[in-house]
Design an enzyme around this catalytic site. Structure first.
Site, PDB file in Angstrom:
ATOM      1  N   THR A 139       0.817  -1.208   0.000  1.00  0.00           N
ATOM      2  CA  THR A 139       0.000   0.000   0.000  1.00  0.00           C
ATOM      3  C   THR A 139       0.849   1.255   0.000  1.00  0.00           C
ATOM      4  O   THR A 139       0.428   2.300  -0.503  1.00  0.00           O
ATOM      5  CB  THR A 139      -0.941  -0.009   1.223  1.00  0.00           C
ATOM      6  OG1 THR A 139      -1.661  -1.234   1.231  1.00  0.00           O
ATOM      7  CG2 THR A 139      -1.913   1.149   1.199  1.00  0.00           C
ATOM      8  N   ARG A 169      -0.660 -11.620  -5.464  1.00  0.00           N
ATOM      9  CA  ARG A 169       0.323 -10.655  -5.966  1.00  0.00           C
ATOM     10  C   ARG A 169       1.675 -11.305  -6.277  1.00  0.00           C
ATOM     11  O   ARG A 169       2.375 -10.875  -7.191  1.00  0.00           O
ATOM     12  CB  ARG A 169       0.541  -9.535  -4.942  1.00  0.00           C
ATOM     13  CG  ARG A 169      -0.573  -8.499  -4.913  1.00  0.00           C
ATOM     14  CD  ARG A 169      -0.215  -7.345  -3.993  1.00  0.00           C
ATOM     15  NE  ARG A 169      -1.247  -6.309  -3.992  1.00  0.00           N
ATOM     16  CZ  ARG A 169      -1.299  -5.285  -4.813  1.00  0.00           C
ATOM     17  NH1 ARG A 169      -0.363  -5.140  -5.732  1.00  0.00           N
ATOM     18  NH2 ARG A 169      -2.267  -4.394  -4.737  1.00  0.00           N
ATOM     19  N   ILE A 216      -3.758  -6.050   9.445  1.00  0.00           N
ATOM     20  CA  ILE A 216      -2.850  -5.107   8.792  1.00  0.00           C
ATOM     21  C   ILE A 216      -3.647  -4.573   7.616  1.00  0.00           C
ATOM     22  O   ILE A 216      -3.721  -5.204   6.561  1.00  0.00           O
ATOM     23  CB  ILE A 216      -1.538  -5.761   8.360  1.00  0.00           C
ATOM     24  CG1 ILE A 216      -0.846  -6.385   9.575  1.00  0.00           C
ATOM     25  CG2 ILE A 216      -0.614  -4.738   7.693  1.00  0.00           C
ATOM     26  CD1 ILE A 216       0.427  -7.162   9.255  1.00  0.00           C
TER      27      ILE A 216
END
Length: 324
Positions: free
Chosen positions: A50, A143, A206
């Site tokens: 992020t 990812r 998280i």
């Protein structure tokens, strides 16, 4: 936070605020860290996915640790989330982050390389060996291209510095099994699934959406800690449209910056290429979801002023992120 959990429970996967040219806006970083800590976060992951780790320089990653630590002080742990898919580089960054004051390391499965599980095991062990810091494994096959296999997690759990997993794999059955068989802490890495994850014994989250609304996650976690399922479920219900706005239509980094800028909490919504701001139709979907957000403590969308023009496109920084 307990003595057995050195990370905290409400951890924010921090965005990296930037100016319109794509350079890190350090004053915005300081303000944003203060905002999420004041809102109830007891852990901050800097330069993770992020935070646009792939396009940050090492110098920027280390400065993020120092700045976040200076602002947060003893109120929240600062975790370096930017180790590399190159083992030697990841080791270097872990050592430098420890020297910069990081409280912990979060290391992701090597992406693009697609190593065997023996390579994954070696990669994580060598990073964990490099410092005395506690380490979180980040399991996000969507990812990275590969999961951390159950057998690999079990072997890694024996390392004295590997204490936790950030789980974005979505396999709650496997997470339950690992928690039954090891002392590893688990953190939800999927914002819409935080409450179900907590319900099976995960230690916290998280989160990306926590950049915007840390306080409701604090309320949720505290409710779970005291066994108040009704209160936790109410926060889950109230957060649902915001988590959808943040995590569904564009990459979480892009939507989070778009929303924070519209709330006046960062100076620009700029991201670095190859990320770009939302297209018109994507912005419409985000805004339609946000219009359904009501009753969340610590956030008021009545003055939300999105700026699609400011968000358009992406920036090329002066220095390429992988240059070191």
């Amino acid at each position: 936070m307990t003595a057995q959990n050195p990370f905290g429970q409400v951890l924010v996967a921090l965005i990296t605020p930037m100016d319109h040219e794509g350079e890190v806006a350090w004053a915005d970083v300081e303000r944003h860290v203060e905002a999420v800590v004041a809102g109830g976060a007891d852990g901050i992951v800097v330069s993770g996915t992020t935070g646009e780790t792939s396009t940050l320089t090492d110098a920027e990653k280390l400065k993020l640790v120092r700045v976040a630590k200076q602002v947060a002080g003893d109120r929240a742990k600062v975790i370096q989330g930017g180790p590399s898919n190159e083992t030697a580089h990841a080791i270097q960054l872990a050592k430098q982050s420890e020297a910069a004051g990081a409280d912990a390391i979060m290391a992701v499965t090597p992406y693009y390389n697609k190593p065997t599980q023996a390579g994954v095991l070696t990669h994580f062990r060598m990073i964990a060996d490099a410092t005395d810091l506690p380490m979180i494994l980040y399991d996000i096959p969507g990812r990275t291209g590969i999961p951390i296999a159950y057998e690999t997690i079990i072997r890694l759990a024996k390392h004295p510095n590997i204490l936790a997993v950030k789980d974005a794999k979505g396999d709650l059955a496997q997470a339950s099994r690992v928690m039954n068989e090891t002392n590893l802490l688990y953190f939800s890495g999927d914002d819409p699934m935080v409450l179900p994850s907590l319900s099976i014994g995960m230690s916290g989250l998280i989160g990306v959406t926590a950049n915007i609304a840390p306080q409701p996650y604090r309320v949720m976690v505290d409710a779970v800690n005291r066994g108040d399922l009704a209160a936790a479920t109410e926060q889950h219900r109230l957060l649902e449209p915001l988590a959808r706005a943040t995590m569904t239509h564009v990459p979480g980094t892009v939507s989070t910056k778009y929303l924070l800028h519209g709330l006046g909490r960062i100076s620009t919504p700029r991201v670095r290429l190859p990320l770009v701001g939302p297209e018109e139709w994507e912005a419409t979907l985000i805004e339609d979801d946000v219009a359904k957000v009501q009753g969340l403590d610590g956030i008021d969308f009545s003055n939300f002023r999105p700026d699609r023009n400011a968000a358009a496109g992406g920036a090329l920084p002066r220095i390429a992120g992988t240059t070191r």
